[in-house]
Design a protein around this motif. Structure first.
Motif, short mmCIF file in Angstrom:
data_model
loop_
_atom_site.label_atom_id
_atom_site.label_comp_id
_atom_site.label_asym_id
_atom_site.label_seq_id
_atom_site.Cartn_x
_atom_site.Cartn_y
_atom_site.Cartn_z
N LEU A 76 -18.22 -6.79 -1.55
CA LEU A 76 -16.94 -6.37 -1.06
C LEU A 76 -16.63 -5.61 -0.14
CD1 LEU A 76 -13.98 -6.67 -2.49
CD2 LEU A 76 -14.34 -4.59 -3.54
N THR A 77 -15.75 -5.93 0.83
CA THR A 77 -15.39 -5.16 1.98
C THR A 77 -14.14 -4.71 2.25
OG1 THR A 77 -17.42 -6.17 3.34
CG2 THR A 77 -15.78 -5.03 4.85
N LEU A 78 -14.07 -3.69 2.50
CA LEU A 78 -12.67 -2.98 2.93
C LEU A 78 -12.64 -2.82 4.22
CD1 LEU A 78 -13.28 -2.02 -0.10
CD2 LEU A 78 -11.50 -0.16 0.17
N GLU A 79 -11.89 -3.66 4.87
CA GLU A 79 -11.78 -3.60 6.35
C GLU A 79 -11.38 -2.63 7.04
OE1 GLU A 79 -13.25 -6.32 7.71
OE2 GLU A 79 -12.97 -7.80 5.98
N SER A 80 -10.37 -2.04 6.51
CA SER A 80 -9.94 -0.67 6.99
C SER A 80 -9.37 0.31 5.90
CB SER A 80 -9.16 -0.91 8.10
OG SER A 80 -8.46 0.33 8.52
N ALA A 81 -10.11 0.96 5.46
CA ALA A 81 -9.79 1.48 3.93
C ALA A 81 -8.41 2.10 4.18
CB ALA A 81 -10.82 2.57 3.37
N THR A 82 -7.64 2.21 3.09
CA THR A 82 -6.32 2.83 2.87
C THR A 82 -6.12 3.58 1.70
OG1 THR A 82 -5.10 1.35 1.76
CG2 THR A 82 -4.92 0.97 4.12
N SER A 83 -5.47 4.57 1.52
CA SER A 83 -5.54 5.63 0.22
C SER A 83 -5.18 4.74 -0.88
CB SER A 83 -4.56 6.67 0.59
OG SER A 83 -3.10 6.39 0.71
N SER A 84 -4.49 3.52 -0.78
CA SER A 84 -3.98 2.67 -1.92
C SER A 84 -5.23 2.04 -2.65
CB SER A 84 -2.92 1.98 -1.35
OG SER A 84 -3.24 0.97 -0.42
#
Lengths: 115, 112
Positions: A76-84
């Motif tokens: 699982l990849t978060l492309e550009s992590a955000t606080s949400s």
């Protein structure tokens, strides 16, 4: 219990950075799933896979991508992590989908904090 | 809009008494229901399930009841034990479907 491991188990990252979580299973299960758990929402499906290189979106797929190049691994990849996207992430597997008496087996979870 | 709801975020019962956890669903296409139990720092584990062709399923101290007309199911634990203290998730799916839809969970505390 199915042999499911998740790595890392804990991660702290900064907003805007990419993050990859790994799920590894030793049960040769066909189906693999990624969920996130948030207070009041239970577990929500992000993406799932029904075979090598076969994936589909779940309920909350925006901002996430997945890959499955081998039966045993689901990334699982978060492309550009955000606080949400701060959450606890669970991987699950099942030998098939939806047949009566068959369930999903969950890994121990990855706790992700996005600052 | 949540299709599976657990309206009680927490429940406290005395050891030896009955625990009743409730779950409501809105999607009439759901025909298979499951309960999962989760301890802190662990993944959920399957507890018990029920198909829509039944109205009751029992496994030891755990019984799940399904009321299709009310779109309501409940989990009864008798007698409750301190080791039952955990978060319980209700889930629903369609037989042959790929996805489980979970409720928000109920934290059960069983006091000695």
């Amino acid at each position: 219990d199915a042999g499911i491991t998740q790595s890392p188990r804990h991660k702290v990252t900064e907003t805007g950075t990419p993050v990859t979580l790994r799920c590894h299973q030793t049960e040769n299960h066909r189906y693999m799933y990624w969920y996130r758990q948030d207070p009041g929402h239970g577990l929500r499906l992000i993406h799932y896979s029904y075979g090598v290189k076969d994936t589909d979106k779940g309920e909350v797929s925006d901002g996430y991508s997945v890959s499955r190049s081998k039966t045993e691994d689901f990334l699982l990849t978060l492309e550009s992590a955000t606080s949400s996207q701060t959450s606890v992430y669970f991987c699950a597997t099942s030998p098939s989908s939806g047949r009566a008496g068959e369930t999903q087996y969950f890994g121990p979870g990855t706790r992700l904090l996005v600052l | 809009d949540q299709q599976v709801k657990q309206n009680s975020p927490s429940l406290s019962v005395q050891e030896g008494r009955i625990s009743i956890l409730n779950c409501d669903y809105t999607n009439s296409m759901f025909d298979y229901f499951l309960w999962y139990k989760k301890y802190p720092a662990e993944g959920p584990t399957f507890l018990i399930s029920i198909s829509s062709i039944k109205d009751k399923n029992e496994d030891g101290r755990f019984t799940v009841f399904l009321n299709k007309s009310a779109k309501h199911l409940s989990l009864h634990i008798v007698p409750s034990q301190p080791g039952d203290s955990a978060v319980y998730f209700c889930a629903a799916t369609r037989l042959g479907g790929n996805m489980l839809t979970f409720g928000g969970g109920t934290r059960l505390m069983v006091k000695p």
